[in-house]
Write an enzyme that holds these catalytic residues in place. Structure first.
Site, PDB file in Angstrom:
ATOM      1  N   ARG A 136       0.833  -1.216   0.000  1.00 23.98           N
ATOM      2  CA  ARG A 136       0.000   0.000   0.000  1.00 23.98           C
ATOM      3  C   ARG A 136       0.866   1.264   0.000  1.00 23.98           C
ATOM      4  O   ARG A 136       0.455   2.300  -0.527  1.00 23.98           O
ATOM      5  CB  ARG A 136      -0.975  -0.018   1.182  1.00 23.98           C
ATOM      6  CG  ARG A 136      -2.031   1.064   1.116  1.00 23.98           C
ATOM      7  CD  ARG A 136      -3.123   0.877   2.162  1.00 23.98           C
ATOM      8  NE  ARG A 136      -4.194  -0.006   1.733  1.00 23.98           N
ATOM      9  CZ  ARG A 136      -5.323   0.419   1.137  1.00 23.98           C
ATOM     10  NH1 ARG A 136      -5.515   1.699   0.890  1.00 23.98           N
ATOM     11  NH2 ARG A 136      -6.253  -0.446   0.774  1.00 23.98           N
ATOM     12  N   GLU A 162      -9.736   5.725   7.340  1.00 24.89           N
ATOM     13  CA  GLU A 162      -8.311   6.026   7.247  1.00 24.89           C
ATOM     14  C   GLU A 162      -7.959   7.336   6.539  1.00 24.89           C
ATOM     15  O   GLU A 162      -7.035   8.031   6.967  1.00 24.89           O
ATOM     16  CB  GLU A 162      -7.593   4.877   6.511  1.00 24.89           C
ATOM     17  CG  GLU A 162      -7.563   3.591   7.297  1.00 24.89           C
ATOM     18  CD  GLU A 162      -7.198   2.406   6.412  1.00 24.89           C
ATOM     19  OE1 GLU A 162      -8.023   2.046   5.548  1.00 24.89           O
ATOM     20  OE2 GLU A 162      -6.103   1.868   6.576  1.00 24.89           O
TER      21      GLU A 162
END
Lengths: 770, 487
Positions: free
Chosen positions: A315, A720
């Site tokens: 990521r 997030e």
């Protein structure tokens, strides 16, 4: 026929708010214990790397209240709590891999007795050399997982031919989760070789499997339940399994219920944190600051085991672009194995570190060219999706809904960026001691688990014959408001007030094979699953009432606690009672799997994300050039949540994420002694933002728009992405440093007073102000 | 003294406690014995505030004769509640009707995970009960300085502090509480035994002196904001405790023309109020010193007697020429504060001797210029990397005298003698200050630890001297502190 949105989009309070404020919300430690329950504590090995040659536990066993002391040899199944690789022992078996690693487990009559006894062990070690930092591991080529290289275009030629070129390196610190409720599990044996656990965890299913493996059992013998957590932030995704397994092990050995609650210092010592990174780059760009070529090395300190470091570092790669088109790029991702605690998921899951890297590069380009960093950001944005230019990410996913430019322009206008930029320059010209800084940074965050299989969810909805609704789903509540939103979604389907809908605790025996509540996906996945279950029941009720009124089932309206079909207008509860008597199924399960996503982990290419969530923040700071202390004076945020399910909860996530991101990059410093011992293992030494760190001017708005994809009610995930809004504070501090030095800035993160003083060259000689 | 159980007011009645070790924390008792799990453990070291409760004490100057203050239950020992009242989050709502501070927290969306929430509610409630008007933003930041929240970012909680005041007021009925405490006050002084632990709470200085002289091995306990951690974190056994908190004479502040005399039992909250009143330059340090609940429990005498190298009150007090009154048995003596510290965790106190009071010179002997500042990673509730106290006496443009003291720079808080010498007798000028900054380099060899490096401490110590000059020497640099641009 769909009822008008009344519950959806309402700023309802958190479903447990009244319980929170009155002390009546039960967390795992508040549950009444069955008679005879025992308490466990880990005994830790005080060494970063070495072999245990002797472990004398006689004093531990003899301590008051101690019933049992367990070691790796007492584990009937597999001694592992690693979620991906099997490289993470529950109890160290001869080899100690980080300072403080649990080596035994004390079971005693009280929490206090267990903790006191755990300190009485005597170890002898054969000390082994310890690698403590990412850089040390890079030099030794020590990896938990092999390096990954992602290339697009020819970065080498692009760099060689670029008019401007800069190289740099920066260190980016980790972050302790500091959930207010520490890790905890209660394990209770039930009959017929089964066990039930109450765990503060984001991932009940993984706890179920890990406990089964540790006991040498099968999954259907273990159930795991979690009503709520006192915060998770990723720290209770994989890392609650060591606590769960140990509690289960102790219960299995003693045949009594066992609670294992980590003391704060133990929690901070033995659970992983956000990965810290060492970042190196070589960037080529034109006179306007547009990036032409980039070579980027992203080296993370993973700790002693793999944990979730693979997908986390993936990521990081996927977010090294943030909102910017990188034409020719070569990214090298190193997953460094060190003799430190195993780092893990933390809100953003590697994404924030990738964005930090590119934002640092952009900031350096701007300062090199003498341009406003915001202008350099603008010139590097992805193109709009209509044109086919500059809209393909370096991992092959097309950016189809690029609202970043519009969002940034709106924020820049709303927060008066240009005028304040001038005002700050004027202020700084006349202020030798206090310098102000300003930065506006954007966020683009990919939504979906990159491991495609996790993008599924289940739910069960029950309508009782009195018309009340009880539901459960695979997601867990850690404060983010998931239960509140799911309640709204289901209440909406039945046209009921939310008070008629309750949620029962998340439990692996009610909804199986759940994914972690992580990757911001909780509402997207579980909301759709719960909606599907509710719609199945509603369809049956609609068919039932439609038939007797000779209307189409699709014409039936569920709203305001009533059901209307043609001329019949009946209370929902009455219809439920009638349907029950008519032997209509009033409960159902729902399932959801995210469409469109695919991704090849070998080539790192594909569409790993269903969609992107966007946002931007503008922060203004003041820097004290005598001490390096700093404060945020003002923050303005514009954030994209699609069509909000609950604006109050979404704003709460945005504000909280911003402050948490700010803390990561400013006051939250993890500090190890040279022997590998973490010294910042309690709030006395590890400083998360406190109340006066909240900016005195704090303007937060939701961006008007809706998800272009068919996410639940056209909303977007919000867990997030807002964390990365905190980057604006770091880059505002960098801006203040530049005002102090008048030159380039080398500022490491976190930007503690010491780091800031060093960045402005103030550490060596007395400051010559005035 | 005759032994008796601990007695305090809780949930509308007097609780009588025996059979609990003297070092059992109020939080352990609440959660494990009283089944009152609303109060949470977040850190067990008084830093997160999840365990915040409110303690009530008899005080004739307070409304209803009851003084209320938020404290951290995790580091308060159970016997220190003797004669007091304990309120927790469960005391606020009446049935399903929430108290205004609770309702405001719901209305403002002030809870997410909810684990810190009971602590915030109790801090807000203590303020609600003690301050008639809605708090200003700065007052709100101060009253919540001891409560950490990891979810919300605080904005909705700050809003709740004022929103609570917009609702119809619901006040604690103090009369029955005060009546119960009056009854408890009639009991003899607490002398509590459990197993091998002993806890004595004398009521007079004479009793205290006598008790401690007879039991010099005992540990003196005041606010337990440090000693509490010896138990919760270091697992130390403290079998013999003598508590100062019940000695009324030690809890007085006397201000006269030439000095301020602060009793050893005066809380930091009260002590800083008196110090700031006398010398406004204390204001910033007073706000940054620990947190509200720690300042409510901790004492100035404890901060001084503890003698930590990073105790934040001492540099300023030393700079002002403060002295400490020591007592042993019937004998008292007075020494300069800096002379109390002999080395790391070594003081001039003899066995059985205790700090009775701190004397701070005022009036004619006060310096021309005085400042005291701390520097830390976080503005609030952090331990100093460096703490400075600087005082100069200037006459006709010449420095007649200078007292410069630092914390965080050596094994004890101590004076910078070389720096002082470089100032004394010199014109009060930038050049003099620059030479004093150079001299300061030779005064200390600070350590590197998790709070700061040696180099940072040295540099910052020098820079604080420079700021002192900027603020007091007539140079026209504005602003010199972030606080000035925060407003």
């Amino acid at each position: 026929m769909k009822a008008p949105h009344t519950v959806i989009g309402a700023s309802l309070p958190h479903e447990s708010a009244r319980l929170h404020v009155s002390g009546r919300a039960h967390y795992t430690d508040d549950l009444p214990l069955p008679a005879g329950a025992l308490h466990a504590a880990f005994g830790s090995a005080p060494l970063a790397h070495g072999r245990i040659t002797a472990m004398d536990l006689a004093a531990v066993r003899a301590a008051p209240g101690v019933l049992k002391v367990l070691t790796a040899a007492d584990i009937p199944g597999e001694n592992n709590c690693g979620p991906v690789l099997h490289d993470d022992p529950i109890l160290a078996d001869g080899l100690v891999q980080y300072w403080g690693q649990p080596a035994f487990l004390v079971v005693a009559t009280s929490h206090d007795a267990a903790r006191r006894a755990a300190r009485l062990a005597k170890f002898e070690f054969e000390t082994l050399p310890a690698l403590l930092t990412a850089e040390a591991a890079m030099a030794a080529e020590s990896w938990v997982l092999p390096p990954v290289q992602v290339n697009r275009g020819d970065a080498v030629s692009a760099l060689a031919s670029a008019r401007h070129r800069l190289q740099g390196a920066v260190d980016l610190g980790g972050q302790e989760h500091f959930y207010l409720e520490g890790q905890i599990a209660i394990a209770t044996l039930r009959d017929d070789d089964t066990i039930h656990l109450n765990v503060s965890t984001q991932h009940p299913t993984e706890m179920q499997h890990m406990v089964a493996h540790a006991l040498g059992w099968r999954a259907h013998q273990v159930s795991v339940e979690c009503r709520r957590m006192g915060g998770g932030f990723g720290g209770k995704e994989s890392q609650s399994s060591q606590i769960s397994c140990a509690a289960a092990l102790a219960a299995w050995h003693t045949k009594r219920p066992v609670k294992l609650r980590l003391d704060r210092d133990d929690d901070m010592t033995i659970t992983g944190k956000r990965h810290d990174f060492h970042i190196e780059w070589d960037v080529g760009f034109d006179a306007e600051g547009q990036i032409l070529g980039l070579a980027l090395t992203l080296a993370s300190r993973c700790g002693f085991s793999a944990d979730l470091s693979g997908p986390i570092n993936d990521r990081t790669i996927f977010h090294a672009d943030n909102c910017y088109y990188l034409d020719a790029v070569a990214i090298r991702s190193l997953r460094c194995k060190t003799n430190t605690v195993s780092n893990t998921a933390f809100r953003g899951f590697g994404g924030p570190q990738g964005m930090f890297a590119i934002e640092t590069i952009i900031d350096d380009i701007a300062r090199h060219l003498g341009r406003d960093p915001l202008d350099v950001r603008r010139i590097n944005f992805y193109g709009d999706s209509a044109g086919e230019q500059r809209n393909l990410t370096h991992y092959g996913m097309k950016v189809e809904d690029n609202i970043a430019p519009a969002l940034v322009e709106q924020l820049a206008r709303d927060c008066d960026y240009a005028a304040r930029r001038l005002a700050i320059a004027r202020f700084n010209a006349g202020s030798p001691v206090i310098k102000r800084g300003l930065a506006l940074t954007p966020v683009k965050f990919g939504i979906s688990f990159t491991a495609t299989m996790y993008n599924q969810a289940g739910a069960q909805v029950a309508v009782y014959s009195d018309g009340t609704v009880l539901l459960t789903h695979g997601g867990t509540e850690m404060g983010q408001g998931l239960y509140t939103k799911i309640r709204q979604i289901v209440a909406h389907e039945f046209g009921l007030p939310v008070e008629d809908v309750r949620l029962s605790p998340t439990d692996t025996s009610r909804v199986p094979n759940t994914s972690a509540t992580a990757a911001s996906s909780g509402t997207d996945l579980n909301g759709k699953a719960a909606q599907a279950a509710a719609q199945a029941i509603r369809a049956r009720l609609a068919a039932f009432i439609a038939a007797r009124n000779a209307v189409a089932a699709t014409e039936v309206v569920f709203a305001g606690g009533r059901v209307v079909a043609g001329t019949e207008d009946i209370a929902f509860a009455a219809l439920a009672a009638q349907a029950y008597r008519a032997r209509i199924q009033l409960w159902d399960a729902g399932f959801y799997s995210t469409p469109k996503i695919h991704y090849d982990p070998q080539t790192m290419m594909g569409r790993p994300f269903y969609y992107f969530a966007y946002g931007a923040a503008c922060a203004e700071v003041a820097l004290d050039t005598l001490t390096g202390e700093s404060r945020v004076l003002r923050a303005d945020i514009l954030h994209d949540v699609g069509r909000s399910l609950n604006p109050a909860i979404d704003i709460g996530q945005i504000e909280g994420g911003f402050i948490q991101g700010m803390g990561w990059l400013t006051s939250e410093e993890l500090w190890w002694k040279p022997d590998g011992r973490l010294m910042t293992h309690a709030p006395s030494t590890y400083k998360i933002p406190a109340v006066s760190d909240c900016p005195p001017v704090f303007n937060v708005k939701l961006f008007e728009g809706e998800n272009v994809e068919d996410a639940i009610h056209k909303s977007k995930a919000v867990g997030e992405p807002p964390l990365m809004l905190g980057l604006s504070v770091f880059f505002a501090l960098r801006d203040a440093c530049a005002a102090a030095t008048g030159g380039p800035v080398a500022l490491s993160a976190p930007a503690t007073p010491e780091a800031l003083l060093r960045a402005i060259g103030g550490l060596e000689t007395p400051a010559e102000a005035a | 003294m005759t032994a008796r159980p601990i007695q305090f007011y809780f949930r509308g009645a007097v609780q009588t406690i025996s059979g609990q070790p003297a070092t059992r924390s109020v939080l352990q008792w609440l959660r494990e014995d009283a089944c009152a799990t609303g109060t949470k453990e977040g850190c067990a070291e008084g830093d997160c505030g999840a365990c915040t409760v409110v303690v009530g004490e008899r005080d004739d100057t307070a409304p209803g004769g009851l003084r209320l203050a938020a404290v951290n239950a995790c580091i308060q020992f159970l016997p220190t509640l003797d004669g007091k009242a304990l309120f927790t989050v469960e005391d606020l709502a009446k049935g399903n009707e929430l108290h205004p501070v609770q309702q405001a927290m719901v209305d403002c969306h002030g809870s997410q995970c909810g684990f810190c929430t009971p602590g915030f509610v109790m801090s807000l409630w203590a303020d609600y009960e003690t301050r008639p008007a809605a708090p200003t933003r700065d007052q709100t930041l101060s009253l919540l300085s001891g409560n950490l929240c990891r979810c919300t970012g605080y904005r909705p909680i700050i809003d709740a502090a004022t929103a609570a005041r917009a609702q119809p007021r619901i006040e604690l009925d103090r009369a029955p509480v005060r009546a119960a405490l009056d009854q408890l006050a009639a009991l003899p002084a607490l002398d509590y035994h459990c197993g091998d632990t002993h806890f004595t709470a004398p009521r007079t200085v004479a009793e205290l002196a006598q008790t401690y002289a007879a039991r010099p091995q005992a540990r003196l306990l005041a606010g337990s904001t440090d000693i509490g951690l010896w138990v919760t974190k270091q697992m130390r056994a403290l079998p013999d405790l003598v508590y100062l908190g019940a000695v009324a004479e030690l809890r007085t502040v006397t201000r006269e023309a030439q000095h301020l005399l602060i009793g050893a039992g005066v809380t930091l909250t009260e002590a800083f109020a008196a110090l700031t009143d006398a010398q406004p330059a204390w204001q910033e340090l007073a706000e940054r010193f620990a947190s509200m609940p720690i300042r409510n429990a901790g004492t100035l005498g404890g901060n001084i007697a503890n003698g930590s190298p990073i105790g934040d009150s001492m540099p300023g007090l030393i700079a002002l020429g403060a002295s400490v009154v020591l007592q042993h048995g019937d004998t008292t003596c007075e020494i300069a504060l800096e002379d109390l510290y002999l080395g790391y965790q070594k003081s001039a106190l003899q066995p059985g001797e205790f700090v009775r009071a701190v004397r701070v010179p005022l009036g004619a002997s006060a310096p021309t210029h005085f400042r005291t500042w701390k520097v830390s990673k976080r503005a609030d509730q952090d331990i100093s990397a460096v703490c400075a106290g600087i005082a100069v006496w200037v006459e006709d443009g010449l420095v007649q005298s200078a007292r410069v003291a630092y914390g965080g720079m050596a094994a004890t808080p101590s004076r910078a003698r070389r720096c002082e010498a470089a100032l004394k007798g010199q014109p009060w000028s930038a050049d003099t200050v620059r030479s004093a900054m150079l001299a300061l380099c030779a005064d200390y060899m600070p350590l590197t630890d998790m709070r700061a490096s040696s180099g940072y401490r040295s540099t910052t110590a020098r820079n604080l001297l420079w700021r002192f000059w900027l603020e007091t020497g007539g140079a026209s640099v504005v602003p010199t502190r972030i606080a000035e641009v925060l407003a």
